[in-house]
Design a protein around this motif. Structure first.
Motif, PDB file in Angstrom:
ATOM      1  N   LEU A  43      40.812  15.611  71.452  1.00 14.93           N
ATOM      2  CA  LEU A  43      40.528  17.021  71.164  1.00 14.93           C
ATOM      3  C   LEU A  43      40.313  17.253  69.677  1.00 14.93           C
ATOM      4  O   LEU A  43      39.876  18.324  69.270  1.00 14.93           O
ATOM      5  CB  LEU A  43      41.670  17.902  71.664  1.00 14.93           C
ATOM      6  N   GLY A  44      40.624  16.253  68.878  1.00 13.13           N
ATOM      7  CA  GLY A  44      40.527  16.426  67.440  1.00 13.13           C
ATOM      8  C   GLY A  44      39.444  15.582  66.797  1.00 13.13           C
ATOM      9  O   GLY A  44      39.519  15.306  65.608  1.00 13.13           O
ATOM     10  N   LEU A  45      38.454  15.145  67.582  1.00 12.67           N
ATOM     11  CA  LEU A  45      37.376  14.362  66.996  1.00 12.67           C
ATOM     12  C   LEU A  45      36.684  15.188  65.917  1.00 12.67           C
ATOM     13  O   LEU A  45      36.440  16.382  66.102  1.00 12.67           O
ATOM     14  CB  LEU A  45      36.341  13.970  68.062  1.00 12.67           C
ATOM     15  N   PRO A  46      36.370  14.570  64.792  1.00 11.96           N
ATOM     16  CA  PRO A  46      35.684  15.327  63.740  1.00 11.96           C
ATOM     17  C   PRO A  46      34.282  15.728  64.186  1.00 11.96           C
ATOM     18  O   PRO A  46      33.656  15.050  65.014  1.00 11.96           O
ATOM     19  CB  PRO A  46      35.641  14.354  62.572  1.00 11.96           C
ATOM     20  N   SER A  47      33.805  16.826  63.635  1.00 17.84           N
ATOM     21  CA  SER A  47      32.447  17.253  63.958  1.00 17.84           C
ATOM     22  C   SER A  47      31.452  16.281  63.349  1.00 17.84           C
ATOM     23  O   SER A  47      31.676  15.761  62.254  1.00 17.84           O
ATOM     24  CB  SER A  47      32.183  18.642  63.386  1.00 17.84           C
ATOM     25  N   PRO A  48      30.342  16.023  64.051  1.00 18.50           N
ATOM     26  CA  PRO A  48      29.308  15.170  63.466  1.00 18.50           C
ATOM     27  C   PRO A  48      28.714  15.835  62.223  1.00 18.50           C
ATOM     28  O   PRO A  48      28.809  17.051  62.041  1.00 18.50           O
ATOM     29  CB  PRO A  48      28.250  15.064  64.570  1.00 18.50           C
ATOM     30  N   LYS A  49      28.109  15.030  61.370  1.00 17.46           N
ATOM     31  CA  LYS A  49      27.501  15.559  60.147  1.00 17.46           C
ATOM     32  C   LYS A  49      26.426  16.590  60.477  1.00 17.46           C
ATOM     33  O   LYS A  49      26.275  17.587  59.792  1.00 17.46           O
ATOM     34  CB  LYS A  49      26.897  14.413  59.331  1.00 17.46           C
ATOM     35  N   TYR A  50      25.671  16.329  61.540  1.00 17.89           N
ATOM     36  CA  TYR A  50      24.586  17.231  61.930  1.00 17.89           C
ATOM     37  C   TYR A  50      24.880  17.859  63.275  1.00 17.89           C
ATOM     38  O   TYR A  50      25.441  17.228  64.162  1.00 17.89           O
ATOM     39  CB  TYR A  50      23.247  16.487  62.025  1.00 17.89           C
ATOM     40  N   ASP A  51      24.472  19.102  63.433  1.00 24.77           N
ATOM     41  CA  ASP A  51      24.498  19.781  64.713  1.00 24.77           C
ATOM     42  C   ASP A  51      23.080  19.652  65.267  1.00 24.77           C
ATOM     43  O   ASP A  51      22.120  20.068  64.615  1.00 24.77           O
ATOM     44  CB  ASP A  51      24.874  21.250  64.493  1.00 24.77           C
ATOM     45  N   ALA A  52      22.929  19.027  66.431  1.00 23.98           N
ATOM     46  CA  ALA A  52      21.607  18.784  66.996  1.00 23.98           C
ATOM     47  C   ALA A  52      21.417  19.623  68.252  1.00 23.98           C
ATOM     48  O   ALA A  52      22.289  19.663  69.119  1.00 23.98           O
ATOM     49  CB  ALA A  52      21.437  17.298  67.321  1.00 23.98           C
ATOM     50  N   TRP A  53      20.270  20.292  68.331  1.00 25.38           N
ATOM     51  CA  TRP A  53      19.940  21.105  69.506  1.00 25.38           C
ATOM     52  C   TRP A  53      18.627  20.598  70.089  1.00 25.38           C
ATOM     53  O   TRP A  53      17.699  20.250  69.351  1.00 25.38           O
ATOM     54  CB  TRP A  53      19.751  22.567  69.130  1.00 25.38           C
ATOM     55  N   ARG A  54      18.524  20.590  71.418  1.00 17.59           N
ATOM     56  CA  ARG A  54      17.290  20.170  72.093  1.00 17.59           C
ATOM     57  C   ARG A  54      16.784  21.319  72.945  1.00 17.59           C
ATOM     58  O   ARG A  54      17.511  21.881  73.767  1.00 17.59           O
ATOM     59  CB  ARG A  54      17.549  18.951  72.974  1.00 17.59           C
ATOM     60  N   CYS A  55      15.510  21.634  72.752  1.00 19.40           N
ATOM     61  CA  CYS A  55      14.878  22.674  73.564  1.00 19.40           C
ATOM     62  C   CYS A  55      14.600  22.106  74.962  1.00 19.40           C
ATOM     63  O   CYS A  55      13.953  21.067  75.089  1.00 19.40           O
ATOM     64  CB  CYS A  55      13.567  23.123  72.916  1.00 19.40           C
ATOM     65  N   GLU A  57      12.614  23.245  77.134  1.00 16.76           N
ATOM     66  CA  GLU A  57      11.211  23.465  77.528  1.00 16.76           C
ATOM     67  C   GLU A  57      10.276  22.422  76.913  1.00 16.76           C
ATOM     68  O   GLU A  57       9.496  21.793  77.606  1.00 16.76           O
ATOM     69  CB  GLU A  57      10.763  24.872  77.108  1.00 16.76           C
ATOM     70  N   CYS A  58      10.316  22.258  75.606  1.00 15.22           N
ATOM     71  CA  CYS A  58       9.367  21.369  74.920  1.00 15.22           C
ATOM     72  C   CYS A  58      10.027  20.091  74.377  1.00 15.22           C
ATOM     73  O   CYS A  58       9.344  19.215  73.873  1.00 15.22           O
ATOM     74  CB  CYS A  58       8.671  22.109  73.783  1.00 15.22           C
ATOM     75  N   GLU A  59      11.334  20.018  74.476  1.00 20.53           N
ATOM     76  CA  GLU A  59      12.128  18.867  74.046  1.00 20.53           C
ATOM     77  C   GLU A  59      12.131  18.644  72.531  1.00 20.53           C
ATOM     78  O   GLU A  59      12.432  17.555  72.054  1.00 20.53           O
ATOM     79  CB  GLU A  59      11.717  17.589  74.787  1.00 20.53           C
ATOM     80  N   ARG A  60      11.766  19.674  71.748  1.00 22.32           N
ATOM     81  CA  ARG A  60      11.951  19.564  70.302  1.00 22.32           C
ATOM     82  C   ARG A  60      13.439  19.394  70.012  1.00 22.32           C
ATOM     83  O   ARG A  60      14.287  19.926  70.740  1.00 22.32           O
ATOM     84  CB  ARG A  60      11.465  20.822  69.572  1.00 22.32           C
ATOM     85  N   ILE A  61      13.719  18.671  68.947  1.00 22.23           N
ATOM     86  CA  ILE A  61      15.089  18.474  68.489  1.00 22.23           C
ATOM     87  C   ILE A  61      15.228  19.117  67.116  1.00 22.23           C
ATOM     88  O   ILE A  61      14.430  18.849  66.211  1.00 22.23           O
ATOM     89  CB  ILE A  61      15.452  16.978  68.382  1.00 22.23           C
ATOM     90  N   TYR A  62      16.232  19.966  66.984  1.00 29.27           N
ATOM     91  CA  TYR A  62      16.536  20.644  65.721  1.00 29.27           C
ATOM     92  C   TYR A  62      17.845  20.079  65.178  1.00 29.27           C
ATOM     93  O   TYR A  62      18.819  19.986  65.917  1.00 29.27           O
ATOM     94  CB  TYR A  62      16.717  22.149  65.936  1.00 29.27           C
ATOM     95  N   PHE A  63      17.844  19.711  63.913  1.00 28.88           N
ATOM     96  CA  PHE A  63      19.073  19.245  63.258  1.00 28.88           C
ATOM     97  C   PHE A  63      19.503  20.274  62.230  1.00 28.88           C
ATOM     98  O   PHE A  63      18.690  20.704  61.401  1.00 28.88           O
ATOM     99  CB  PHE A  63      18.847  17.893  62.568  1.00 28.88           C
ATOM    100  N   PHE A  64      20.763  20.658  62.298  1.00 25.70           N
ATOM    101  CA  PHE A  64      21.361  21.592  61.345  1.00 25.70           C
ATOM    102  C   PHE A  64      22.492  20.868  60.630  1.00 25.70           C
ATOM    103  O   PHE A  64      23.210  20.083  61.255  1.00 25.70           O
ATOM    104  CB  PHE A  64      21.963  22.807  62.080  1.00 25.70           C
ATOM    105  N   GLU A  65      22.637  21.148  59.340  1.00 26.69           N
ATOM    106  CA  GLU A  65      23.821  20.651  58.650  1.00 26.69           C
ATOM    107  C   GLU A  65      24.956  21.614  58.943  1.00 26.69           C
ATOM    108  O   GLU A  65      24.727  22.819  59.129  1.00 26.69           O
ATOM    109  CB  GLU A  65      23.567  20.549  57.145  1.00 26.69           C
TER     110      GLU A  65
END
Ligand SMILES: [Zn+2]
Length: 79
Positions: A43-55, A57-65
């Motif tokens: 339950l305490g795993l650190p958050s990854p460096k990037y937050d990644a989202w996948r659409c 519909e079109c399968e684009r991948i967005y990376f957020f810091e």
């Protein structure tokens, strides 16, 4: 909880948990540091460096810091 509009027009929202929008992506170095810790709290795993989202519909991948709601990288499917 956040919401963005994909370049294809789809609305991406991470308000439901679990969801199919957010991807949990660690670099190999991040993962190596986690598994080599003396104790691992699932339950305490650190958050990854990037937050990644996948659409879905079109399968684009967005990376957020972490802490920044503007995408730093956007990848679109070529084929
Ligand atoms: Zn899209």
């Amino acid at each position: 909880m956040a919401r963005i509009q994909c370049r294809c027009g789809a609305t991406l929202w991470n308000g439901m948990s679990p969801n199919d929008i957010q991807l949990i992506v660690y670099t190999d170095k991040e993962w190596d540091a986690i598994i080599n810790c003396d104790s691992i709290d699932p339950l305490g795993l650190p958050s990854p460096k990037y937050d990644a989202w996948r659409c879905p519909e079109c399968e684009r991948i967005y990376f957020f810091e972490c802490g920044n709601d503007k995408a730093v990288k956007i990848y679109a499917l070529e084929k």
